[in-house]
Structure formats: C-alpha cells, structure tokens
Design a protein around this motif. Structure first.
Motif, PDB file in Angstrom:
ATOM      1  N   ARG A  24      -6.340  12.513   4.031  1.00 17.59           N
ATOM      2  CA  ARG A  24      -7.202  11.681   3.132  1.00 17.59           C
ATOM      3  C   ARG A  24      -6.570  10.129   3.782  1.00 17.59           C
ATOM      4  O   ARG A  24      -5.483   9.879   3.840  1.00 17.59           O
ATOM      5  N   SER A  25      -7.563   9.257   3.439  1.00 16.60           N
ATOM      6  CA  SER A  25      -7.245   7.840   3.872  1.00 16.60           C
ATOM      7  C   SER A  25      -7.566   7.066   2.803  1.00 16.60           C
ATOM      8  O   SER A  25      -8.816   6.904   2.344  1.00 16.60           O
ATOM      9  N   SER A  26      -6.797   6.014   2.400  1.00 17.28           N
ATOM     10  CA  SER A  26      -6.862   5.029   1.534  1.00 17.28           C
ATOM     11  C   SER A  26      -6.049   3.782   1.710  1.00 17.28           C
ATOM     12  O   SER A  26      -5.214   3.747   2.609  1.00 17.28           O
ATOM     13  N   SER A  27      -6.364   2.734   1.055  1.00 11.64           N
ATOM     14  CA  SER A  27      -5.791   1.401   0.825  1.00 11.64           C
ATOM     15  C   SER A  27      -5.312   1.183  -0.498  1.00 11.64           C
ATOM     16  O   SER A  27      -6.102   0.231  -1.075  1.00 11.64           O
ATOM     17  N   PRO A  28      -4.193   1.494  -1.023  1.00  6.81           N
ATOM     18  CA  PRO A  28      -4.089   1.331  -2.226  1.00  6.81           C
ATOM     19  C   PRO A  28      -3.688  -0.373  -2.300  1.00  6.81           C
ATOM     20  O   PRO A  28      -4.124  -0.865  -3.537  1.00  6.81           O
ATOM     21  N   GLN A  29      -3.483  -1.150  -1.703  1.00  8.17           N
ATOM     22  CA  GLN A  29      -3.207  -2.312  -1.549  1.00  8.17           C
ATOM     23  C   GLN A  29      -4.621  -3.040  -1.701  1.00  8.17           C
ATOM     24  O   GLN A  29      -4.952  -4.151  -2.072  1.00  8.17           O
ATOM     25  N   GLY A  30      -5.604  -2.434  -0.790  1.00  6.21           N
ATOM     26  CA  GLY A  30      -6.923  -2.803  -0.962  1.00  6.21           C
ATOM     27  C   GLY A  30      -7.494  -3.786   0.321  1.00  6.21           C
ATOM     28  O   GLY A  30      -8.605  -3.977   0.505  1.00  6.21           O
ATOM     29  N   ARG A  31      -6.619  -4.173   1.196  1.00  8.16           N
ATOM     30  CA  ARG A  31      -6.847  -4.886   2.153  1.00  8.16           C
ATOM     31  C   ARG A  31      -7.479  -4.200   3.401  1.00  8.16           C
ATOM     32  O   ARG A  31      -8.031  -4.976   4.495  1.00  8.16           O
ATOM     33  N   PHE A  32      -7.277  -2.951   3.417  1.00 12.08           N
ATOM     34  CA  PHE A  32      -7.780  -2.085   4.467  1.00 12.08           C
ATOM     35  C   PHE A  32      -8.876  -1.164   3.728  1.00 12.08           C
ATOM     36  O   PHE A  32      -9.101   0.141   4.441  1.00 12.08           O
ATOM     37  N   ALA A  33      -9.461  -1.310   2.400  1.00 10.26           N
ATOM     38  CA  ALA A  33     -10.281  -0.415   1.838  1.00 10.26           C
ATOM     39  C   ALA A  33     -11.416   0.168   2.594  1.00 10.26           C
ATOM     40  O   ALA A  33     -11.694   1.399   2.745  1.00 10.26           O
ATOM     41  N   ALA A  34     -12.129  -0.950   3.047  1.00  7.86           N
ATOM     42  CA  ALA A  34     -13.495  -0.365   3.691  1.00  7.86           C
ATOM     43  C   ALA A  34     -13.328   0.440   4.948  1.00  7.86           C
ATOM     44  O   ALA A  34     -14.070   1.366   5.017  1.00  7.86           O
ATOM     45  N   LEU A  69       3.479  -3.686  13.639  1.00  5.85           N
ATOM     46  CA  LEU A  69       4.341  -3.747  12.535  1.00  5.85           C
ATOM     47  C   LEU A  69       4.932  -5.071  12.113  1.00  5.85           C
ATOM     48  O   LEU A  69       5.067  -5.541  11.187  1.00  5.85           O
ATOM     49  N   GLY A  70       5.014  -5.804  13.287  1.00 10.05           N
ATOM     50  CA  GLY A  70       5.547  -7.302  13.095  1.00 10.05           C
ATOM     51  C   GLY A  70       7.091  -7.110  12.916  1.00 10.05           C
ATOM     52  O   GLY A  70       7.621  -6.283  13.129  1.00 10.05           O
ATOM     53  N   LEU A  71       7.406  -8.356  12.185  1.00  7.97           N
ATOM     54  CA  LEU A  71       8.798  -8.436  11.570  1.00  7.97           C
ATOM     55  C   LEU A  71       9.146  -7.637  10.573  1.00  7.97           C
ATOM     56  O   LEU A  71      10.415  -7.030  10.347  1.00  7.97           O
ATOM     57  N   TYR A  72       8.243  -7.414   9.551  1.00  7.79           N
ATOM     58  CA  TYR A  72       8.679  -6.791   8.287  1.00  7.79           C
ATOM     59  C   TYR A  72       7.999  -5.447   7.754  1.00  7.79           C
ATOM     60  O   TYR A  72       7.900  -5.067   6.956  1.00  7.79           O
ATOM     61  N   GLY A  73       7.043  -5.031   8.888  1.00  9.63           N
ATOM     62  CA  GLY A  73       6.167  -3.752   8.644  1.00  9.63           C
ATOM     63  C   GLY A  73       6.779  -2.488   8.843  1.00  9.63           C
ATOM     64  O   GLY A  73       8.154  -2.310   9.511  1.00  9.63           O
ATOM     65  N   SER A  74       6.609  -1.426   8.008  1.00  8.89           N
ATOM     66  CA  SER A  74       7.024  -0.099   8.230  1.00  8.89           C
ATOM     67  C   SER A  74       5.980   0.866   8.214  1.00  8.89           C
ATOM     68  O   SER A  74       4.976   0.552   7.344  1.00  8.89           O
ATOM     69  N   PHE A  75       6.246   1.967   8.705  1.00  8.66           N
ATOM     70  CA  PHE A  75       5.169   3.170   8.396  1.00  8.66           C
ATOM     71  C   PHE A  75       6.019   4.418   8.197  1.00  8.66           C
ATOM     72  O   PHE A  75       6.709   4.778   9.441  1.00  8.66           O
ATOM     73  N   VAL A  76       6.227   4.820   7.010  1.00  3.03           N
ATOM     74  CA  VAL A  76       7.141   5.824   6.471  1.00  3.03           C
ATOM     75  C   VAL A  76       6.418   7.084   6.304  1.00  3.03           C
ATOM     76  O   VAL A  76       5.298   7.109   5.397  1.00  3.03           O
ATOM     77  N   ILE A  77       6.937   8.247   6.746  1.00  2.00           N
ATOM     78  CA  ILE A  77       6.335   9.418   6.519  1.00  2.00           C
ATOM     79  C   ILE A  77       7.158  10.152   5.628  1.00  2.00           C
ATOM     80  O   ILE A  77       8.375  10.529   5.761  1.00  2.00           O
ATOM     81  N   ARG A  90      -0.578  -0.842   2.442  1.00  6.72           N
ATOM     82  CA  ARG A  90      -1.873  -1.473   3.161  1.00  6.72           C
ATOM     83  C   ARG A  90      -2.777  -0.044   3.504  1.00  6.72           C
ATOM     84  O   ARG A  90      -3.959  -0.214   3.307  1.00  6.72           O
ATOM     85  N   TRP A  91      -1.982   1.121   4.090  1.00  8.48           N
ATOM     86  CA  TRP A  91      -2.755   2.191   4.540  1.00  8.48           C
ATOM     87  C   TRP A  91      -2.041   3.534   3.999  1.00  8.48           C
ATOM     88  O   TRP A  91      -0.989   3.483   4.456  1.00  8.48           O
ATOM     89  N   ARG A  92      -2.594   4.243   3.499  1.00 11.88           N
ATOM     90  CA  ARG A  92      -2.040   5.600   3.145  1.00 11.88           C
ATOM     91  C   ARG A  92      -2.710   6.552   3.754  1.00 11.88           C
ATOM     92  O   ARG A  92      -3.703   6.993   3.517  1.00 11.88           O
ATOM     93  N   LEU A  93      -1.941   7.858   4.475  1.00 17.29           N
ATOM     94  CA  LEU A  93      -2.636   9.020   4.930  1.00 17.29           C
ATOM     95  C   LEU A  93      -1.931  10.030   4.349  1.00 17.29           C
ATOM     96  O   LEU A  93      -0.838  10.027   4.140  1.00 17.29           O
ATOM     97  N   GLU A  94      -2.793  11.147   3.965  1.00 18.47           N
ATOM     98  CA  GLU A  94      -2.157  12.174   3.385  1.00 18.47           C
ATOM     99  C   GLU A  94      -3.022  13.505   3.847  1.00 18.47           C
ATOM    100  O   GLU A  94      -4.313  13.602   3.832  1.00 18.47           O
TER     101      GLU A  94
END
Length: 270
Positions: A24-34, A69-77, A90-94
C-alpha cells in the motif's frame, strides 16, 4: 547529511522487507499523493542506492521513485501496520511492515531517462560493484582543488561525506589542503580500497567505525566515544582532543562548507 553507507543499508532493508510484496502506497502529507496513488497495490521489486540517492522500483511501472534524504530526511521501517501518522510523512509504504519517509530533499517519480541524468552527474560509489575508481582519479589528479574538497564533491566520488573524508585522510596521513594533482596514484588507490572497506563496515553496523584494532577503547584503556553520531573515529568532531596516535590536539577548519577535522602532526604528507 546521511552518508552513502546509510542509503545502502536502507536500500537493503527496504528490499528485504518489501520486495516481492504488493504494498500500500500513500502520502499522508499530500505532497506525493498523485505519485503514491499510481504505485498503490503494486509489487515492490527492490531498492538500490547510488551515493546518497535511493531508487525504489515497482513491477509493471516504468518509472522509479527517487529519494534524496538531504540534511533532515529519514526513512524509518517499523514492524506491523496501521501505525498512526506522526509528523509530516511524505510517503508511506505498508505490507507486513510500515516504512515512513519524512523530510526528504527529494521524493519524486522519475522516468528512466531522468534517472540516467542523475546517475551521469555522480562519481563512482565505493559501495557499488560497478564502481570505477579511475573515473574519480582522472578528476582528482588534474585538479588544484584541495583533496578534502574533492572527496566531498559528489561528481568526483558518490556517497562520501564529512565523516569518511576526514577519517580516510587521517588514515592515509594526507594533509587535507593538499591539491588533488599532488596525490599519487598509489595513494589514491589505497584510499579508495580503504573507503570501500570502511563503508562496507558502515553498512553492516549501521554506524561509522574507522579506528584500527590497536586504537579501539579496550586496547587503549580509554572510554568509548560518546557522540550522537556513534562509532569510533580518529578525528571527526574531536577538535582540541588528543590524537589517538600521536597525542597532538585535533584541529578544525571549514572546507567545502563543512567542518573538517585533522591532526596537524600525523597529516603532513603532501
């Protein structure tokens, strides 16, 4: 900013967790929704890193997700699903687990030619099997730019950041302001081989360790390093502290917009 070992470890973890599964792929923040909607329910094929860039591919989707990720990004599983959204995701994978991407510099769906453009701008990555150290050497040995700045230039070398540049220069006794053209081919080869080994350790341990066995805390009878970056290092963020090899106070200066740390006694080689 996370260095290359962090991205390679993340690519390995994403592949191990999600590859072969419909996610499942979503963008709770909305900036990557489409873009997330286009990927929703697709089978994730895998993730790979090149330098500080991450690429995630899906079955039957010609484009790939590019993440920086830049300076402040994180991708946590995290294990399990149905986690409440915390912060700006920005982006959620489930699937059987959840991966949340927060605060990246880039999160975009790119066509293959666009990916090729990014790749073409990067130097060799010490953690990739297809890396060619000669490409970096050709740029280094013709340059009057200090080697400390060249090592941070992603067009010269992909994935090396502030910690690895300081540590590899120390380990090979190279003065940081040495012009690239004054570095010998033999010394560059030794530095490249060392970066390959050190960064592989970083992937395995999830932290940067650069000290040799004889300089580890147990061997020297000293307390372990206490720093939020973790890992045992020779010079990074040790300004004013005694060098673990010669006892000289470690120095700091700005090089290429970042703090560089070095030992003025051990690193006299030009």
């Amino acid at each position: 900013m996370p260095e290359g070992h962090t991205l390679h470890r993340l690519a390995d973890d994403l592949t191990a967790t999600f590859a072969g599964h419909a996610v499942r792929s979503s963008s709770p923040q909305g900036r990557f929704a489409a873009e997330a909607a286009r990927l929703d329910g697709r089978v994730l094929e895998g993730a790979e890193a090149y330098g500080k860039h991450l690429f995630v591919s899906f079955a039957d989707v010609p484009s790939v997700v590019h993440v920086h990720l830049g300076l402040y990004g994180s991708f946590v599983i995290s294990p399990g699903t149905a986690h409440p959204v915390v912060g700006q995701v920005r982006w959620r994978l489930e699937s059987e687990a959840t991966a949340d991407l927060r605060g990246p510099n880039a999160c975009e769906l790119l066509a293959p030619p666009e990916v090729d453009v990014i790749m073409s701008r990067l130097g060799p990555d010490p953690l990739r099997a297809d890396a060619d150290p000669d490409l970096a050497w050709h740029r280094i040995h013709r340059s009057d730019t200090p080697i400390a700045a060249l090592l941070m230039d992603q067009k010269v070398l992909a994935g090396v950041g502030n910690v690895y540049r300081a540590e590899v220069l120390f380990r090979h006794e190279v003065a940081p302001m040495t012009a690239g053209r004054r570095l010998t081919r033999r010394r560059w080869t030794a530095m490249w081989d060392d970066l390959c080994a050190l960064m592989r350790v970083g992937v395995e341990r999830g932290r940067i360790d650069t000290v040799r066995p004889e300089h580890e805390p147990e061997a020297m009878g000293r307390p372990p390093r206490a720093d939020d970056h973790g890992g045992e290092v020779y010079v990074y963020r040790r300004e004013g502290m005694p060098c673990l090899v010669c006892g000289t106070a470690i120095r700091r200066r700005d090089v290429a917009g970042r703090n560089l740390f070095w030992c003025p006694s051990c690193q006299r080689r030009h």
